[in-house]
Design a protein around this motif. Structure first.
Motif, PDB file in Angstrom:
ATOM      1  N   GLY A   1     -18.189  -2.575   0.892  1.00 51.62           N
ATOM      2  CA  GLY A   1     -17.568  -1.343   0.444  1.00 51.62           C
ATOM      3  C   GLY A   1     -16.861  -0.610   1.567  1.00 51.62           C
ATOM      4  O   GLY A   1     -17.168  -0.786   2.751  1.00 51.62           O
ATOM      5  N   GLY A   2     -15.894   0.226   1.199  1.00 53.84           N
ATOM      6  CA  GLY A   2     -15.181   1.026   2.190  1.00 53.84           C
ATOM      7  C   GLY A   2     -13.929   0.365   2.737  1.00 53.84           C
ATOM      8  O   GLY A   2     -13.384   0.825   3.744  1.00 53.84           O
ATOM      9  N   PHE A   3     -13.449  -0.679   2.077  1.00 59.36           N
ATOM     10  CA  PHE A   3     -12.250  -1.361   2.550  1.00 59.36           C
ATOM     11  C   PHE A   3     -11.123  -1.208   1.543  1.00 59.36           C
ATOM     12  O   PHE A   3     -11.341  -1.241   0.335  1.00 59.36           O
ATOM     13  CB  PHE A   3     -12.527  -2.843   2.805  1.00 59.36           C
ATOM     14  N   ARG A   4      -9.928  -1.069   2.054  1.00 56.97           N
ATOM     15  CA  ARG A   4      -8.735  -0.982   1.215  1.00 56.97           C
ATOM     16  C   ARG A   4      -8.102  -2.356   1.119  1.00 56.97           C
ATOM     17  O   ARG A   4      -8.063  -3.125   2.084  1.00 56.97           O
ATOM     18  CB  ARG A   4      -7.737  -0.002   1.836  1.00 56.97           C
ATOM     19  N   GLY A   5      -7.629  -2.689  -0.088  1.00 60.65           N
ATOM     20  CA  GLY A   5      -6.902  -3.944  -0.245  1.00 60.65           C
ATOM     21  C   GLY A   5      -5.645  -3.917   0.600  1.00 60.65           C
ATOM     22  O   GLY A   5      -5.037  -2.864   0.813  1.00 60.65           O
ATOM     23  N   ARG A   6      -5.253  -5.065   1.114  1.00 62.95           N
ATOM     24  CA  ARG A   6      -4.074  -5.120   1.981  1.00 62.95           C
ATOM     25  C   ARG A   6      -2.866  -4.535   1.251  1.00 62.95           C
ATOM     26  O   ARG A   6      -2.454  -5.045   0.204  1.00 62.95           O
ATOM     27  CB  ARG A   6      -3.815  -6.561   2.410  1.00 62.95           C
ATOM     28  N   PRO A   7      -2.287  -3.436   1.790  1.00 57.72           N
ATOM     29  CA  PRO A   7      -1.204  -2.730   1.080  1.00 57.72           C
ATOM     30  C   PRO A   7       0.109  -3.504   1.143  1.00 57.72           C
ATOM     31  O   PRO A   7       0.343  -4.309   2.052  1.00 57.72           O
ATOM     32  CB  PRO A   7      -1.099  -1.405   1.842  1.00 57.72           C
ATOM     33  N   GLY A   8       0.964  -3.241   0.157  1.00 62.22           N
ATOM     34  CA  GLY A   8       2.301  -3.808   0.164  1.00 62.22           C
ATOM     35  C   GLY A   8       2.358  -5.281  -0.162  1.00 62.22           C
ATOM     36  O   GLY A   8       3.398  -5.923   0.043  1.00 62.22           O
ATOM     37  N   THR A   9       1.285  -5.854  -0.673  1.00 65.10           N
ATOM     38  CA  THR A   9       1.271  -7.283  -0.984  1.00 65.10           C
ATOM     39  C   THR A   9       1.618  -7.502  -2.451  1.00 65.10           C
ATOM     40  O   THR A   9       1.479  -6.614  -3.291  1.00 65.10           O
ATOM     41  CB  THR A   9      -0.105  -7.898  -0.697  1.00 65.10           C
ATOM     42  N   ARG A  10       2.060  -8.705  -2.746  1.00 63.12           N
ATOM     43  CA  ARG A  10       2.377  -9.037  -4.126  1.00 63.12           C
ATOM     44  C   ARG A  10       1.126  -8.951  -5.000  1.00 63.12           C
ATOM     45  O   ARG A  10       1.181  -8.483  -6.136  1.00 63.12           O
ATOM     46  CB  ARG A  10       2.973 -10.442  -4.196  1.00 63.12           C
ATOM     47  N   ALA A  11      -0.019  -9.414  -4.448  1.00 65.10           N
ATOM     48  CA  ALA A  11      -1.272  -9.359  -5.206  1.00 65.10           C
ATOM     49  C   ALA A  11      -1.635  -7.918  -5.550  1.00 65.10           C
ATOM     50  O   ALA A  11      -2.099  -7.626  -6.654  1.00 65.10           O
ATOM     51  CB  ALA A  11      -2.402 -10.019  -4.409  1.00 65.10           C
ATOM     52  N   GLY A  12      -1.429  -6.996  -4.588  1.00 60.16           N
ATOM     53  CA  GLY A  12      -1.736  -5.597  -4.831  1.00 60.16           C
ATOM     54  C   GLY A  12      -0.862  -4.998  -5.920  1.00 60.16           C
ATOM     55  O   GLY A  12      -1.345  -4.265  -6.796  1.00 60.16           O
ATOM     56  N   ARG A  13       0.426  -5.320  -5.885  1.00 59.60           N
ATOM     57  CA  ARG A  13       1.338  -4.791  -6.909  1.00 59.60           C
ATOM     58  C   ARG A  13       1.006  -5.368  -8.285  1.00 59.60           C
ATOM     59  O   ARG A  13       1.037  -4.649  -9.289  1.00 59.60           O
ATOM     60  CB  ARG A  13       2.783  -5.118  -6.525  1.00 59.60           C
ATOM     61  N   LEU A  14       0.711  -6.659  -8.317  1.00 58.29           N
ATOM     62  CA  LEU A  14       0.367  -7.293  -9.594  1.00 58.29           C
ATOM     63  C   LEU A  14      -0.908  -6.694 -10.185  1.00 58.29           C
ATOM     64  O   LEU A  14      -0.981  -6.418 -11.385  1.00 58.29           O
ATOM     65  CB  LEU A  14       0.194  -8.799  -9.397  1.00 58.29           C
ATOM     66  N   LEU A  15      -1.918  -6.508  -9.333  1.00 53.93           N
ATOM     67  CA  LEU A  15      -3.186  -5.970  -9.826  1.00 53.93           C
ATOM     68  C   LEU A  15      -3.010  -4.549 -10.342  1.00 53.93           C
ATOM     69  O   LEU A  15      -3.518  -4.192 -11.416  1.00 53.93           O
ATOM     70  CB  LEU A  15      -4.235  -6.003  -8.715  1.00 53.93           C
ATOM     71  N   PHE A  16      -2.292  -3.717  -9.602  1.00 52.04           N
ATOM     72  CA  PHE A  16      -2.080  -2.325 -10.014  1.00 52.04           C
ATOM     73  C   PHE A  16      -1.346  -2.274 -11.347  1.00 52.04           C
ATOM     74  O   PHE A  16      -1.739  -1.528 -12.264  1.00 52.04           O
ATOM     75  CB  PHE A  16      -1.292  -1.589  -8.932  1.00 52.04           C
ATOM     76  N   GLN A  17      -0.288  -3.091 -11.485  1.00 50.41           N
ATOM     77  CA  GLN A  17       0.474  -3.078 -12.727  1.00 50.41           C
ATOM     78  C   GLN A  17      -0.330  -3.651 -13.882  1.00 50.41           C
ATOM     79  O   GLN A  17      -0.257  -3.149 -15.014  1.00 50.41           O
ATOM     80  CB  GLN A  17       1.772  -3.881 -12.555  1.00 50.41           C
ATOM     81  N   LEU A  18      -1.123  -4.685 -13.613  1.00 47.16           N
ATOM     82  CA  LEU A  18      -1.956  -5.276 -14.661  1.00 47.16           C
ATOM     83  C   LEU A  18      -2.935  -4.251 -15.213  1.00 47.16           C
ATOM     84  O   LEU A  18      -3.110  -4.118 -16.431  1.00 47.16           O
ATOM     85  CB  LEU A  18      -2.693  -6.495 -14.105  1.00 47.16           C
ATOM     86  N   VAL A  19      -3.591  -3.513 -14.304  1.00 46.01           N
ATOM     87  CA  VAL A  19      -4.570  -2.523 -14.729  1.00 46.01           C
ATOM     88  C   VAL A  19      -3.894  -1.385 -15.497  1.00 46.01           C
ATOM     89  O   VAL A  19      -4.400  -0.923 -16.529  1.00 46.01           O
ATOM     90  CB  VAL A  19      -5.344  -1.992 -13.507  1.00 46.01           C
ATOM     91  N   LEU A  20      -2.750  -0.918 -15.016  1.00 47.04           N
ATOM     92  CA  LEU A  20      -2.039   0.153 -15.721  1.00 47.04           C
ATOM     93  C   LEU A  20      -1.606  -0.290 -17.113  1.00 47.04           C
ATOM     94  O   LEU A  20      -1.761   0.447 -18.089  1.00 47.04           O
ATOM     95  CB  LEU A  20      -0.817   0.580 -14.915  1.00 47.04           C
ATOM     96  N   ASP A  21      -1.048  -1.502 -17.211  1.00 49.06           N
ATOM     97  CA  ASP A  21      -0.597  -1.994 -18.510  1.00 49.06           C
ATOM     98  C   ASP A  21      -1.767  -2.161 -19.473  1.00 49.06           C
ATOM     99  O   ASP A  21      -1.663  -1.835 -20.658  1.00 49.06           O
ATOM    100  CB  ASP A  21       0.135  -3.334 -18.349  1.00 49.06           C
ATOM    101  N   ALA A  22      -2.888  -2.683 -18.947  1.00 50.32           N
ATOM    102  CA  ALA A  22      -4.063  -2.864 -19.796  1.00 50.32           C
ATOM    103  C   ALA A  22      -4.612  -1.525 -20.264  1.00 50.32           C
ATOM    104  O   ALA A  22      -5.098  -1.393 -21.396  1.00 50.32           O
ATOM    105  CB  ALA A  22      -5.133  -3.648 -19.046  1.00 50.32           C
ATOM    106  N   ALA A  23      -4.528  -0.514 -19.404  1.00 47.43           N
ATOM    107  CA  ALA A  23      -5.017   0.817 -19.775  1.00 47.43           C
ATOM    108  C   ALA A  23      -4.152   1.437 -20.869  1.00 47.43           C
ATOM    109  O   ALA A  23      -4.651   2.165 -21.742  1.00 47.43           O
ATOM    110  CB  ALA A  23      -5.044   1.720 -18.548  1.00 47.43           C
ATOM    111  N   ASP A  24      -2.845   1.151 -20.835  1.00 51.05           N
ATOM    112  CA  ASP A  24      -1.925   1.734 -21.822  1.00 51.05           C
ATOM    113  C   ASP A  24      -1.855   0.937 -23.115  1.00 51.05           C
ATOM    114  O   ASP A  24      -1.312   1.418 -24.118  1.00 51.05           O
ATOM    115  CB  ASP A  24      -0.524   1.830 -21.223  1.00 51.05           C
ATOM    116  N   ASP A  25      -2.384  -0.293 -23.084  1.00 52.14           N
ATOM    117  CA  ASP A  25      -2.298  -1.156 -24.262  1.00 52.14           C
ATOM    118  C   ASP A  25      -3.355  -0.740 -25.280  1.00 52.14           C
ATOM    119  O   ASP A  25      -4.553  -0.862 -25.041  1.00 52.14           O
ATOM    120  CB  ASP A  25      -2.512  -2.616 -23.849  1.00 52.14           C
ATOM    121  N   GLU A  26      -2.907  -0.247 -26.420  1.00 47.69           N
ATOM    122  CA  GLU A  26      -3.834   0.239 -27.436  1.00 47.69           C
ATOM    123  C   GLU A  26      -4.251  -0.845 -28.419  1.00 47.69           C
ATOM    124  O   GLU A  26      -5.145  -0.634 -29.241  1.00 47.69           O
ATOM    125  CB  GLU A  26      -3.197   1.409 -28.200  1.00 47.69           C
TER     126      GLU A  26
END
Length: 326
Positions: A140-165
């Motif tokens: 715990g206490g670590f940030r995912g490596r910023p600016g990576t493709r994996a980070g962008r994909l994960l963030f967008q995946l979670v946002l899309d899943a949250a908005d998907d009703e």
């Protein structure tokens, strides 16, 4: 700023906010409970427990005493949805901007420092499942490596899943969870990992013991091993791959080694036990396949006179037995 739909949810005082947060995320104590105002919205994302969280307090912490009181013991991913904040855990201080994600251990103290305009999305990650999928013990206490493709994909995946009703089927949810775990692994895997972690080494020994107990069952294969060990098939394969082997080959070798020992005993005791019964007792359904595998493994048929069999797993050279009628 936090999203408009989240701002439309009821504003809570500290006691209300604490009671909603506690079951999944544990106890947190703000520096000024009387001035506290916050929001919590629980939801399910890809089958994970999740919550949108915000508050107006500059500093909010979870102490070791809090962790002992509530007993919450899992990891969670914290996504910065709005604003900017600093998370402190295990002597690590990481600053999150929108789109960043940090991994937090709920069994350890943690402090959030912010300016009161933040929104986080927390994703609950059962500790054993997370460790099994990643192949290492997350800290715990670590940030995912910023600016990576994996980070962008994960963030967008979670946002899309949250908005998907639309409701998601169980099988689809399972695949989405695998995608989340894989992206977390890409973000948090050590850059220079040790060849085999202590956890993985212990788990591998346990897996080997499971196989040694069950290899004689002809229906016992990698899927059954993974289920009995409580890990994913993908992680099971990884445990063997880093050691230059496969689970299927290990099971196959144990069966052949055991057959060689039974054949040796058959010869020494002159029991005349049919070789087909020995093959079946070692997990082979068909004698022809057994005899072919035995020849490939040891260089001769199961009962060739004067042959020697060498166990891959033990390295012991054993005299072979005389052939007799099946």
């Amino acid at each position: 700023m936090p999203s408009a739909d989240f701002l439309s949810t009821p504003e809570l005082n500290y006691e209300q906010w604490r009671d909603l947060l506690r079951p999944n995320w544990g106890l947190y104590t703000p520096d000024d409970p009387k001035a506290f105002a916050g929001r919590v919205r629980s939801r399910s994302i890809c089958g994970f427990n999740a919550s949108d969280i915000s508050n107006n307090i500059r500093r909010c912490e979870r102490t070791q005493r809090d962790a002992r009181l509530d007993g919450v013991d899992h990891c969670y991913a914290v996504f910065q949805i709005a604003g900017r904040s600093t998370l402190i855990q295990n002597d690590h201080a990481v600053t999150l901007a929108v789109g960043d994600v940090a991994l937090i251990d709920s069994a350890r103290p943690v402090t959030y420092v912010n300016d009161g305009h933040e929104q986080w999305l927390s994703l609950q990650l059962p500790r054993q499942l997370l460790t099994s999928h990643l192949g290492f013990e997350p800290q715990g206490g670590f940030r995912g490596r910023p600016g990576t493709r994996a980070g962008r994909l994960l963030f967008q995946l979670v946002l899309d899943a949250a908005d998907d009703e639309e409701p998601m089927s169980t099988s689809a949810g399972n695949y989405m969870q695998l995608a989340v775990y894989d992206l977390l692994g890409a973000l948090f895997a050590p850059l220079n990992p040790a060849p085999v972690s202590l956890y993985a080494d212990r788990l591998f020994k346990r897996v080997c013991n499971v196989i040694k107990d069950r290899f004689a069952d002809p229906d016992f294969g990698p899927c059954e091993v993974a289920a009995e060990a409580g890990i994913s098939l993908r992680y099971l394969q990884k445990l063997f791959t880093v050691r230059g082997a496969t689970c299927s080959h290990f099971i196959h070798s144990l069966r052949l080694d055991y057959a060689a020992r039974l054949i040796q005993r058959r010869a020494s005791m002159t029991t005349g036990q049919p070789l087909s019964l020995i093959a079946h007792a070692c997990g082979f359904r068909d004698y022809t396949n057994f005899a072919r595998a035995f020849r490939q493994r040891f260089g001769h048929a199961p009962g060739v006179p004067g042959g020697h069999v060498q166990s891959v797993s033990t390295g012991i050279v054993r005299p072979s037995t005389h052939e007799s009628a099946r």
